[in-house]
Design a protein around this motif. Structure first.
Motif, PDB file in Angstrom:
ATOM      1  N   ALA A  74       7.159  -3.067   0.896  1.00  0.00           N
ATOM      2  CA  ALA A  74       8.152  -4.086   1.232  1.00  0.00           C
ATOM      3  C   ALA A  74       8.789  -4.712  -0.008  1.00  0.00           C
ATOM      4  O   ALA A  74       8.901  -5.931  -0.114  1.00  0.00           O
ATOM      5  CB  ALA A  74       7.528  -5.152   2.133  1.00  0.00           C
ATOM      6  N   GLU A  75       9.169  -3.862  -0.945  1.00  0.00           N
ATOM      7  CA  GLU A  75       9.834  -4.303  -2.171  1.00  0.00           C
ATOM      8  C   GLU A  75       9.047  -5.379  -2.923  1.00  0.00           C
ATOM      9  O   GLU A  75       9.609  -6.349  -3.437  1.00  0.00           O
ATOM     10  CB  GLU A  75      11.251  -4.770  -1.857  1.00  0.00           C
ATOM     11  CG  GLU A  75      12.112  -3.666  -1.278  1.00  0.00           C
ATOM     12  CD  GLU A  75      13.516  -4.126  -0.923  1.00  0.00           C
ATOM     13  OE1 GLU A  75      13.916  -5.230  -1.324  1.00  0.00           O
ATOM     14  OE2 GLU A  75      14.188  -3.359  -0.242  1.00  0.00           O
ATOM     15  N   GLY A  76       7.730  -5.253  -2.944  1.00  0.00           N
ATOM     16  CA  GLY A  76       6.869  -6.168  -3.693  1.00  0.00           C
ATOM     17  C   GLY A  76       6.383  -7.366  -2.913  1.00  0.00           C
ATOM     18  O   GLY A  76       5.701  -8.217  -3.463  1.00  0.00           O
ATOM     19  N   ALA A  77       6.702  -7.424  -1.616  1.00  0.00           N
ATOM     20  CA  ALA A  77       6.218  -8.538  -0.792  1.00  0.00           C
ATOM     21  C   ALA A  77       4.840  -8.254  -0.223  1.00  0.00           C
ATOM     22  O   ALA A  77       4.160  -9.159   0.253  1.00  0.00           O
ATOM     23  CB  ALA A  77       7.195  -8.817   0.348  1.00  0.00           C
ATOM     24  N   ALA A  78       4.398  -6.996  -0.284  1.00  0.00           N
ATOM     25  CA  ALA A  78       3.083  -6.603   0.230  1.00  0.00           C
ATOM     26  C   ALA A  78       2.564  -5.442  -0.622  1.00  0.00           C
ATOM     27  O   ALA A  78       3.329  -4.794  -1.351  1.00  0.00           O
ATOM     28  CB  ALA A  78       3.177  -6.193   1.694  1.00  0.00           C
ATOM     29  N   PHE A  79       1.259  -5.209  -0.500  1.00  0.00           N
ATOM     30  CA  PHE A  79       0.622  -4.190  -1.334  1.00  0.00           C
ATOM     31  C   PHE A  79      -0.468  -3.485  -0.549  1.00  0.00           C
ATOM     32  O   PHE A  79      -1.201  -4.113   0.207  1.00  0.00           O
ATOM     33  CB  PHE A  79       0.006  -4.853  -2.582  1.00  0.00           C
ATOM     34  CG  PHE A  79       1.031  -5.613  -3.366  1.00  0.00           C
ATOM     35  CD1 PHE A  79       1.771  -4.991  -4.343  1.00  0.00           C
ATOM     36  CD2 PHE A  79       1.284  -6.950  -3.085  1.00  0.00           C
ATOM     37  CE1 PHE A  79       2.747  -5.687  -5.042  1.00  0.00           C
ATOM     38  CE2 PHE A  79       2.248  -7.655  -3.772  1.00  0.00           C
ATOM     39  CZ  PHE A  79       2.979  -7.017  -4.758  1.00  0.00           C
ATOM     40  N   GLU A  80      -0.572  -2.171  -0.742  1.00  0.00           N
ATOM     41  CA  GLU A  80      -1.687  -1.417  -0.179  1.00  0.00           C
ATOM     42  C   GLU A  80      -2.866  -1.618  -1.131  1.00  0.00           C
ATOM     43  O   GLU A  80      -2.770  -1.332  -2.337  1.00  0.00           O
ATOM     44  CB  GLU A  80      -1.337   0.062  -0.082  1.00  0.00           C
ATOM     45  CG  GLU A  80      -2.394   0.906   0.544  1.00  0.00           C
ATOM     46  CD  GLU A  80      -2.449   0.784   2.061  1.00  0.00           C
ATOM     47  OE1 GLU A  80      -3.469   1.210   2.627  1.00  0.00           O
ATOM     48  OE2 GLU A  80      -1.496   0.289   2.674  1.00  0.00           O
ATOM     49  N   VAL A  81      -3.952  -2.155  -0.601  1.00  0.00           N
ATOM     50  CA  VAL A  81      -5.139  -2.433  -1.413  1.00  0.00           C
ATOM     51  C   VAL A  81      -6.293  -1.595  -0.878  1.00  0.00           C
ATOM     52  O   VAL A  81      -6.552  -1.571   0.322  1.00  0.00           O
ATOM     53  CB  VAL A  81      -5.501  -3.940  -1.385  1.00  0.00           C
ATOM     54  CG1 VAL A  81      -6.767  -4.205  -2.197  1.00  0.00           C
ATOM     55  CG2 VAL A  81      -4.340  -4.772  -1.926  1.00  0.00           C
ATOM     56  N   GLU A  82      -6.958  -0.911  -1.788  1.00  0.00           N
ATOM     57  CA  GLU A  82      -8.094  -0.045  -1.443  1.00  0.00           C
ATOM     58  C   GLU A  82      -9.387  -0.744  -1.853  1.00  0.00           C
ATOM     59  O   GLU A  82      -9.516  -1.206  -2.987  1.00  0.00           O
ATOM     60  CB  GLU A  82      -7.939   1.272  -2.192  1.00  0.00           C
ATOM     61  CG  GLU A  82      -8.912   2.327  -1.809  1.00  0.00           C
ATOM     62  CD  GLU A  82      -8.559   3.635  -2.492  1.00  0.00           C
ATOM     63  OE1 GLU A  82      -9.159   3.912  -3.558  1.00  0.00           O
ATOM     64  OE2 GLU A  82      -7.676   4.349  -1.988  1.00  0.00           O
ATOM     65  N   PHE A  83     -10.306  -0.807  -0.911  1.00  0.00           N
ATOM     66  CA  PHE A  83     -11.621  -1.403  -1.157  1.00  0.00           C
ATOM     67  C   PHE A  83     -12.638  -0.273  -1.198  1.00  0.00           C
ATOM     68  O   PHE A  83     -12.720   0.529  -0.264  1.00  0.00           O
ATOM     69  CB  PHE A  83     -11.963  -2.412  -0.051  1.00  0.00           C
ATOM     70  CG  PHE A  83     -11.031  -3.584  -0.034  1.00  0.00           C
ATOM     71  CD1 PHE A  83     -11.318  -4.725  -0.767  1.00  0.00           C
ATOM     72  CD2 PHE A  83      -9.849  -3.546   0.693  1.00  0.00           C
ATOM     73  CE1 PHE A  83     -10.446  -5.809  -0.765  1.00  0.00           C
ATOM     74  CE2 PHE A  83      -8.975  -4.621   0.707  1.00  0.00           C
ATOM     75  CZ  PHE A  83      -9.275  -5.743  -0.027  1.00  0.00           C
TER      76      PHE A  83
END
Length: 82
Positions: free
Chosen positions: A36-45
């Protein structure tokens, strides 16, 4: 000024509980994609053996970047708002 911009491969911590994913405030993950153009991020745990146990998109206000270097004296934190 402290740079709080989230970048690919940054280590981040949750600042909210996400019980539906069995993730809790303070758990640490790695940013693996910008959404989302830097509004969200995929984070891996991942566990201590490097096995991913959860990967999900998180909004900027749900995470904080962890810093591993000392902060210079007199530095001011830059607030990011979404």
């Amino acid at each position: 000024m402290i740079n709080n911009t989230v970048k690919l491969l940054d280590v981040v911590a949750l600042v909210v509980d996400l019980p539906q994913y069995n993730l809790w405030r303070g758990q640490v993950g790695t940013v693996v994609e910008t959404l989302a153009e830097g509004a969200a991020f995929e984070v891996e745990f991942s566990d201590r053996n490097g096995r991913t146990y959860e990967s999900l998109g998180l909004r900027l206000e749900q995470i904080m970047v962890l810093h591993f270097e000392p902060v210079p004296p007199g530095a001011k934190a830059e607030m990011i708002t979404a």
